[in-house]
Design a protein around this motif. Structure first.
Motif, PDB file in Angstrom:
ATOM      1  N   ASP A   1       1.815 -10.896   1.026  1.00  0.00           N
ATOM      2  CA  ASP A   1       1.228 -11.982   0.910  1.00  0.00           C
ATOM      3  C   ASP A   1       2.525 -12.953  -0.036  1.00  0.00           C
ATOM      4  OD1 ASP A   1      -1.181 -11.545   1.800  1.00  0.00           O
ATOM      5  OD2 ASP A   1      -2.045 -10.819  -0.031  1.00  0.00           O
ATOM      6  N   ARG A   2       2.480 -14.132   0.218  1.00  0.00           N
ATOM      7  CA  ARG A   2       3.429 -15.094  -0.316  1.00  0.00           C
ATOM      8  C   ARG A   2       2.939 -16.203  -0.956  1.00  0.00           C
ATOM      9  NH1 ARG A   2       9.354 -17.549   1.139  1.00  0.00           N
ATOM     10  NH2 ARG A   2       9.057 -19.366   0.202  1.00  0.00           N
ATOM     11  N   TYR A   3       3.083 -16.704  -2.104  1.00  0.00           N
ATOM     12  CA  TYR A   3       2.411 -17.755  -2.862  1.00  0.00           C
ATOM     13  C   TYR A   3       3.792 -18.577  -3.254  1.00  0.00           C
ATOM     14  CZ  TYR A   3      -1.579 -14.627  -2.674  1.00  0.00           C
ATOM     15  OH  TYR A   3      -2.513 -13.812  -2.311  1.00  0.00           O
ATOM     16  N   ASP A   4       3.665 -19.953  -2.880  1.00  0.00           N
ATOM     17  CA  ASP A   4       4.386 -20.998  -3.441  1.00  0.00           C
ATOM     18  C   ASP A   4       4.147 -21.656  -4.685  1.00  0.00           C
ATOM     19  OD1 ASP A   4       6.385 -20.514  -1.190  1.00  0.00           O
ATOM     20  OD2 ASP A   4       5.173 -21.571   0.043  1.00  0.00           O
ATOM     21  N   LEU A   5       4.785 -21.664  -5.849  1.00  0.00           N
ATOM     22  CA  LEU A   5       4.160 -21.942  -7.137  1.00  0.00           C
ATOM     23  C   LEU A   5       5.222 -22.959  -7.655  1.00  0.00           C
ATOM     24  CD1 LEU A   5       2.974 -18.621  -8.329  1.00  0.00           C
ATOM     25  CD2 LEU A   5       1.538 -20.429  -7.183  1.00  0.00           C
ATOM     26  N   CYS A   6       4.749 -23.851  -8.334  1.00  0.00           N
ATOM     27  CA  CYS A   6       5.443 -24.673  -9.551  1.00  0.00           C
ATOM     28  C   CYS A   6       5.675 -23.858 -10.779  1.00  0.00           C
ATOM     29  CB  CYS A   6       4.713 -26.063  -9.766  1.00  0.00           C
ATOM     30  SG  CYS A   6       3.071 -25.577 -10.711  1.00  0.00           S
ATOM     31  N   ASP A   7       6.791 -24.520 -11.522  1.00  0.00           N
ATOM     32  CA  ASP A   7       7.209 -23.837 -12.742  1.00  0.00           C
ATOM     33  C   ASP A   7       6.002 -23.595 -13.544  1.00  0.00           C
ATOM     34  OD1 ASP A   7       9.793 -23.851 -11.911  1.00  0.00           O
ATOM     35  OD2 ASP A   7      10.431 -25.744 -12.985  1.00  0.00           O
TER      36      ASP A   7
ATOM     37  N   ALA B   1       4.862 -19.512 -14.253  1.00  0.00           N
ATOM     38  CA  ALA B   1       4.912 -19.032 -15.497  1.00  0.00           C
ATOM     39  C   ALA B   1       3.457 -18.423 -16.038  1.00  0.00           C
ATOM     40  CB  ALA B   1       5.051 -20.162 -16.620  1.00  0.00           C
ATOM     41  N   ARG B   2       2.642 -19.203 -15.612  1.00  0.00           N
ATOM     42  CA  ARG B   2       0.939 -18.737 -15.922  1.00  0.00           C
ATOM     43  C   ARG B   2       0.779 -17.472 -15.095  1.00  0.00           C
ATOM     44  NH1 ARG B   2      -3.333 -23.107 -14.870  1.00  0.00           N
ATOM     45  NH2 ARG B   2      -1.950 -24.189 -16.046  1.00  0.00           N
ATOM     46  N   PHE B   3       1.125 -17.333 -13.782  1.00  0.00           N
ATOM     47  CA  PHE B   3       0.756 -15.930 -13.142  1.00  0.00           C
ATOM     48  C   PHE B   3       1.630 -15.048 -13.666  1.00  0.00           C
ATOM     49  CE2 PHE B   3      -1.229 -18.878  -9.831  1.00  0.00           C
ATOM     50  CZ  PHE B   3      -2.332 -18.477 -10.024  1.00  0.00           C
ATOM     51  N   ARG B   4       2.975 -15.143 -13.938  1.00  0.00           N
ATOM     52  CA  ARG B   4       3.936 -14.229 -14.551  1.00  0.00           C
ATOM     53  C   ARG B   4       3.174 -13.788 -15.872  1.00  0.00           C
ATOM     54  NH1 ARG B   4       8.513 -16.847 -16.340  1.00  0.00           N
ATOM     55  NH2 ARG B   4       7.251 -17.132 -18.160  1.00  0.00           N
ATOM     56  N   ASP B   5       2.811 -14.282 -16.858  1.00  0.00           N
ATOM     57  CA  ASP B   5       2.230 -14.073 -18.100  1.00  0.00           C
ATOM     58  C   ASP B   5       1.011 -13.239 -17.771  1.00  0.00           C
ATOM     59  OD1 ASP B   5       4.276 -15.556 -19.325  1.00  0.00           O
ATOM     60  OD2 ASP B   5       3.284 -17.090 -19.845  1.00  0.00           O
ATOM     61  N   GLN B   6       0.233 -13.762 -16.804  1.00  0.00           N
ATOM     62  CA  GLN B   6      -1.310 -12.862 -16.525  1.00  0.00           C
ATOM     63  C   GLN B   6      -0.823 -11.533 -16.021  1.00  0.00           C
ATOM     64  OE1 GLN B   6      -3.534 -15.482 -14.095  1.00  0.00           O
ATOM     65  NE2 GLN B   6      -4.036 -16.990 -15.748  1.00  0.00           N
ATOM     66  N   LEU B   7       0.181 -11.718 -15.139  1.00  0.00           N
ATOM     67  CA  LEU B   7       0.553 -10.295 -14.354  1.00  0.00           C
ATOM     68  C   LEU B   7       1.124  -9.231 -15.391  1.00  0.00           C
ATOM     69  CD1 LEU B   7       0.543  -8.551 -11.862  1.00  0.00           C
ATOM     70  CD2 LEU B   7       2.860  -9.750 -11.295  1.00  0.00           C
TER      71      LEU B   7
ATOM     72  N   VAL C   1       8.793 -21.569  -7.329  1.00  0.00           N
ATOM     73  CA  VAL C   1       8.810 -20.066  -7.470  1.00  0.00           C
ATOM     74  C   VAL C   1       8.042 -19.465  -6.320  1.00  0.00           C
ATOM     75  CG1 VAL C   1       7.592 -18.429  -9.137  1.00  0.00           C
ATOM     76  CG2 VAL C   1       8.560 -20.439 -10.100  1.00  0.00           C
ATOM     77  N   VAL C   2       8.513 -18.383  -5.921  1.00  0.00           N
ATOM     78  CA  VAL C   2       7.823 -17.564  -4.810  1.00  0.00           C
ATOM     79  C   VAL C   2       7.132 -16.284  -5.457  1.00  0.00           C
ATOM     80  CG1 VAL C   2       8.215 -16.430  -2.744  1.00  0.00           C
ATOM     81  CG2 VAL C   2       9.392 -18.782  -3.216  1.00  0.00           C
ATOM     82  N   LEU C   3       6.131 -16.142  -5.210  1.00  0.00           N
ATOM     83  CA  LEU C   3       5.121 -14.834  -5.615  1.00  0.00           C
ATOM     84  C   LEU C   3       5.002 -14.044  -4.480  1.00  0.00           C
ATOM     85  CD1 LEU C   3       3.934 -13.075  -7.902  1.00  0.00           C
ATOM     86  CD2 LEU C   3       1.867 -14.468  -7.472  1.00  0.00           C
ATOM     87  N   MET C   4       5.606 -12.858  -4.398  1.00  0.00           N
ATOM     88  CA  MET C   4       5.311 -12.196  -3.263  1.00  0.00           C
ATOM     89  C   MET C   4       4.580 -10.724  -3.655  1.00  0.00           C
ATOM     90  SD  MET C   4       6.755 -13.237  -0.389  1.00  0.00           S
ATOM     91  CE  MET C   4       6.721 -11.657   0.446  1.00  0.00           C
ATOM     92  N   ILE C   5       3.314 -10.539  -3.160  1.00  0.00           N
ATOM     93  CA  ILE C   5       2.595  -9.315  -3.451  1.00  0.00           C
ATOM     94  C   ILE C   5       2.369  -8.685  -2.081  1.00  0.00           C
ATOM     95  CG2 ILE C   5       0.355  -8.377  -4.294  1.00  0.00           C
ATOM     96  CD1 ILE C   5       0.279 -10.744  -6.260  1.00  0.00           C
ATOM     97  N   MET C   6       3.020  -7.665  -1.906  1.00  0.00           N
ATOM     98  CA  MET C   6       2.962  -6.912  -0.333  1.00  0.00           C
ATOM     99  C   MET C   6       3.272  -7.947   0.649  1.00  0.00           C
ATOM    100  SD  MET C   6       1.821  -3.562  -1.192  1.00  0.00           S
ATOM    101  CE  MET C   6       1.153  -3.030   0.350  1.00  0.00           C
TER     102      MET C   6
END
Length: 54
Positions: A24-30, A34-40, A17-22
């Motif tokens: 900043d890029r974060y590579d994440l496992c499933d 899911a955890r960061f998606r739920d928190q956001l 999973v790739v999380l992009m905020i402006m």
């Protein structure tokens, strides 16, 4: 690509999973994706609800 959150713990897990905020890029496992998606989603829920009500 490895999960940035897992790498902080010294564990090597494939990032799926790739999380992009402006810029900043974060590579994440499933799991972390899911955890960061739920928190956001939880953090933005009141703002989203208010925008939809307007």
């Amino acid at each position: 690509m490895t999960c940035d959150a897992c790498a902080k713990k010294g564990v090597e897990v494939n990032g799926t999973v790739v999380l992009m905020i402006m810029e900043d890029r974060y590579d994440l496992c499933d799991e972390h994706g899911a955890r960061f998606r739920d928190q956001l989603a939880a953090a933005l829920a009141p703002a989203v609800d208010a925008a939809l009500a307007a």
